[in-house]
Enzyme design. Structure first.
Site, mmCIF file in Angstrom:
data_model
loop_
_atom_site.group_PDB
_atom_site.id
_atom_site.type_symbol
_atom_site.label_atom_id
_atom_site.label_comp_id
_atom_site.label_asym_id
_atom_site.label_seq_id
_atom_site.Cartn_x
_atom_site.Cartn_y
_atom_site.Cartn_z
ATOM 1 N N ASP A 289 -7.539 -4.488 -12.724
ATOM 2 C CA ASP A 289 -7.004 -3.813 -11.535
ATOM 3 C C ASP A 289 -6.575 -4.923 -10.587
ATOM 4 O O ASP A 289 -7.408 -5.602 -9.998
ATOM 5 C CB ASP A 289 -8.112 -2.945 -10.914
ATOM 6 C CG ASP A 289 -7.727 -2.387 -9.545
ATOM 7 O OD1 ASP A 289 -6.564 -2.558 -9.121
ATOM 8 O OD2 ASP A 289 -8.605 -1.774 -8.900
ATOM 9 N N LYS B 134 0.624 -8.448 -3.191
ATOM 10 C CA LYS B 134 1.099 -7.324 -3.999
ATOM 11 C C LYS B 134 2.188 -6.535 -3.279
ATOM 12 O O LYS B 134 3.074 -5.955 -3.906
ATOM 13 C CB LYS B 134 -0.093 -6.412 -4.314
ATOM 14 C CG LYS B 134 0.210 -5.261 -5.243
ATOM 15 C CD LYS B 134 -1.084 -4.573 -5.619
ATOM 16 C CE LYS B 134 -0.863 -3.295 -6.401
ATOM 17 N NZ LYS B 134 -2.152 -2.655 -6.741
ATOM 18 N N GLU C 115 -2.153 3.156 -11.819
ATOM 19 C CA GLU C 115 -3.531 3.202 -11.308
ATOM 20 C C GLU C 115 -4.134 4.609 -11.406
ATOM 21 O O GLU C 115 -5.279 4.746 -11.858
ATOM 22 C CB GLU C 115 -3.576 2.676 -9.867
ATOM 23 C CG GLU C 115 -3.378 1.162 -9.823
ATOM 24 C CD GLU C 115 -3.002 0.625 -8.442
ATOM 25 O OE1 GLU C 115 -3.062 1.393 -7.458
ATOM 26 O OE2 GLU C 115 -2.650 -0.560 -8.354
ATOM 27 N N ASP D 184 -6.300 7.989 -3.562
ATOM 28 C CA ASP D 184 -6.664 6.567 -3.519
ATOM 29 C C ASP D 184 -6.557 6.045 -2.084
ATOM 30 O O ASP D 184 -5.460 5.794 -1.578
ATOM 31 C CB ASP D 184 -5.743 5.778 -4.457
ATOM 32 C CG ASP D 184 -6.123 4.288 -4.541
ATOM 33 O OD1 ASP D 184 -6.921 3.819 -3.704
ATOM 34 O OD2 ASP D 184 -5.593 3.607 -5.430
#
Ligand code: ADP
Ligand code: MG
Length: 655
Positions: free
Chosen positions: A9, A72, A175, A209
């Site tokens: 991850d 990211k 994800e 999330d």
């Protein structure tokens, strides 16, 4: 082990690596035992990497221009696209080759441009080494997760980062898909379930999330079309097809909404109060603000498990401020942010053309989903209890590892969840296990049982959930425990505590306890069979067989001990009241029987296995019989008391 494939991850804030072998998926920790690697890299004055991870994160205040976090957000984007990010990151974002976003680091020989891929590669490299240390062999392949909304360029950039780190990204997966896989979604219908009526019905999953700086929600459809016509439900296990199982119907989110906002809300509250007290001119130095941020985050995390926390800050010159922050207050601060996450959910549902009730499962991901108010809000919207059994920080990496094992063809020996492989029960007084769900029950399954307290005035009860076939806690595997708190004080045995065990069709166990009179409730979720292979289950069964006789014996002795203690307590108390009314020989007889029973209790405490349970039982029975006169005397006494109270107006009846 053949050449391993790890699951990674690669997060905005934190990254993790996991592996899935015959014992199931698990996170690999670094030499300090830490699972989370902060996705932060610090460069030195020559532009070389100095530190990665926690140490780099600590240095962000001191070296703001040379410490890169949130890389990211830049991956595979053009500098032009990132205009809005400018000013929100302390380091310089510039246009690199072909206009792609890059980072400019100051060095002694002038500015150096670094791509976000290189930064990510340093994080991946670190994780690769963590995995190699654990596995004792070289690691060259990985499944890496990316947000569902990542476009092709962003996925490609992720692959490039892996290559720089010496890793082949054998698969890039979403994800939310990984999170679903971690819960066994898409696996529960393995072997033998394909013929069930609902197996052809697509399953809809929402993955919520809520991380440190971003919020994402994805609506997935788990369709079984890809396995149809394969002749075997097991085909879903084979790597190449499994990727087609999860289709993303919609995603929504907010790249500037996360746990950081909640920390800031606490800081603003405190700073506001400081200013009200000491004047508006208070200027906090950056280091103090950074400290305050840490501190606010700690308070926020504490309020996920406790009702209040104390905040105290001092700003020098004897000026300090102290207050208690309650969970209620924090929830009021958090409410607007939580509402924003719900708005994104509604948008994602609209985009998918679905109503909230159409969602079968809600999976919680990201540290901020530990906040109870977030869970309540999500449950309110979807009308279903979200999945929270797995650590929300780890669930994506665990799922990536499951996908990796599927690709490597290693998952076949893993246990199927169509039945509960081992009995599930809860601990009772004295260390015995009361089984509620029996092994081989088909799932979904549900069981309830009533329990009570063992001590007068007991206001908390610990519910300890165990799995296994043996009779005693020490021989079963602990699945988790929780406390039912705030039971109003009552005599032992009066509270009615209903414990419910529910295993849903994916094997996720939910245990809840409710005290009937007060309505107090508490619960947990766990994934009971993770990490058990078919061989282990067999071994556990064999052991229980071999030990069945001893276990039952010990269970009986423990129960006898508990009940004998209660009897002795009661008889001793009654004896004090009525001693004067009993014949001396009777009194002596009762006392000697009490002594004998105490002897058995002491023997049971020393070694329950070698106590003669029948003799123990006989001693308890004989005391019970011998103590009848005490009961009678004490009943007579209480009648006298009540007759006395009735006088003088009523005529006394003749005794
Ligand atoms: P990301 O997906 O951005 O990498 P994470 O999933 O690691 O982020 O989540 C980090 C966030 O979760 C931080 O804001 C942290 O404060 C928050 N967090 C972690 N544990 C808790 C907790 N017990 N209660 C509330 N917030 C928490
Ligand atoms: Mg994350």
């Amino acid at each position: 082990m053949p050449e391993p494939i790890v699951g990674i991850d690669l997060g905005t804030t934190n990254s993790l690596v996991a592996i899935c072998d015959a014992a199931g998926p698990r996170i690999l920790t670094d030499e300090d035992g830490e699972a989370l690697l902060p996705s932060v890299v610090r460069f030195d004055e020559r532009g070389a990497v100095t530190v990665v991870g926690r140490a780099a994160r600590e240095s962000a205040v001191e070296f703001p221009l040379a410490t890169v976090y949130s890389a990211k957000r830049l991956m595979g984007r053009s500098a032009a696209e990132l205009e809005s990010l400018r000013g929100r990151l302390p380091y310089r974002v510039v246009a690199g080759p072909r206009g792609v976003a890059a980072i400019e680091i100051p060095t002694v020989v002038g500015p150096r441009v670094i791509t976000p891929q290189e930064v990510a590669a340093h994080v991946l490299e670190r994780l690769r080494r963590v995995a190699e240390r654990h596995l004792g062999q070289s690691v060259q392949r990985a499944v890496i997760t990316v947000p569902a909304y990542f476009d092709d360029a962003q996925r490609q950039a992720t692959r490039d980062a892996a290559r720089i780190a010496g890793l082949e990204a054998v698969r890039i997966i979403n994800e939310p898909t990984a999170a679903s896989l971690a819960y066994g979604l898409g696996h529960a219908r393995r072997a033998g379930r394909a013929d069930l009526a609902d197996a052809s019905k697509p399953e809809r999953i929402a993955v919520f999330d809520f991380g440190g700086g971003t919020f994402d929600v994805s609506i997935l459809e788990l369709s079984r079309e890809s396995t149809a016509g394969q002749g075997s439900a097991d085909a879903s296990l084979s790597g190449e097809r499994s990727g087609e199982l999860f289709q993303v119907l919609s995603t929504a989110g907010d790249t500037a909404l996360g746990g950081d906002d909640l920390d800031r809300a606490i800081i603003d509250l405190l700073v506001g109060e400081l200013q009200a007290r000491f004047g508006t001119s208070i200027e906090l130095p950056p280091a103090a603000r950074q400290a305050l941020r840490r501190f606010a985050e700690g308070a926020k995390v504490a309020l996920s498990s406790q009702e209040s926390t104390r905040l105290a800050i001092s700003i020098g010159e004897g000026r300090s401020h102290e207050r208690v922050l309650t969970r209620d207050e924090f929830e009021r601060l958090a409410a607007p942010y939580i509402e924003r996450t719900l708005r994104c959910c509604r948008r994602a549902l609209t985009d998918a053309g679905l109503s909230p009730e159409a969602i079968d499962r809600v999976v919680m991901v990201g540290g901020s989903t530990r906040i109870p108010a977030v869970r309540t809000a999500v449950e309110g919207l979807f009308g279903t209890r979200p999945y929270t059994a797995l650590d929300p920080d780890q669930v994506v990496a665990l799922g990536a590892a499951v996908q990796a094992a599927i690709i490597a063809g290693q998952r076949r020996d893993l246990l199927l969840l169509d039945v509960v492989p081992l009995s599930i029960g809860i601990e009772t007084v004295g260390g015995a296990v009361a089984k509620l769900v029996m092994k081989n029950s088909t799932i979904p399954t549900r069981a309830t049982e009533m329990f009570s307290t063992s001590v007068d005035g007991q206001v908390n009860v610990r519910i300890h959930v165990l799995q296994g076939e043996r009779e005693l806690v020490q021989h079963c595997r602990s699945l988790g425990q929780f406390d039912l708190q705030g039971i109003p004080p009552m005599p032992a045995g009066i509270p009615q505590i209903e414990v419910e065990l529910l295993v849903d069709q994916n094997g996720v166990l939910e245990v809840s306890a409710v005290e009937r009179r007060s309505g107090k409730r508490a619960s947990i979720q766990v994934v009971p069979s993770y990490g058990l292979t078919a061989e282990e289950v067999e071994r556990i069964e064999r052991e229980s067989f071999a030990h069945a006789r001893t276990d039952m014996h010990v269970h009986r002795v423990i129960d006898l001990r508990v009940n004998s203690n209660l009897d002795l307590m009661w008889i001793a108390a009654a004896l004090e009241r009525v001693r004067g009314e009993l014949e001396p020989t009777l009194l002596a007889d009762i006392e000697s029987r009490m002594g004998a029973l105490r002897g058995f209790i002491a023997a049971a405490d020393r070694d329950a296995v070698s106590v003669d349970a029948d003799a123990f039982y006989a001693a308890k029975e004989s005391l019970d019989r011998a103590s009848v006169p005490i009961h009678e005397a004490s009943i007579r006494q209480s009648l006298q008391v009540s007759t006395d109270m009735r006088s003088p107006h009523q005529p006394q009846s003749e005794a």
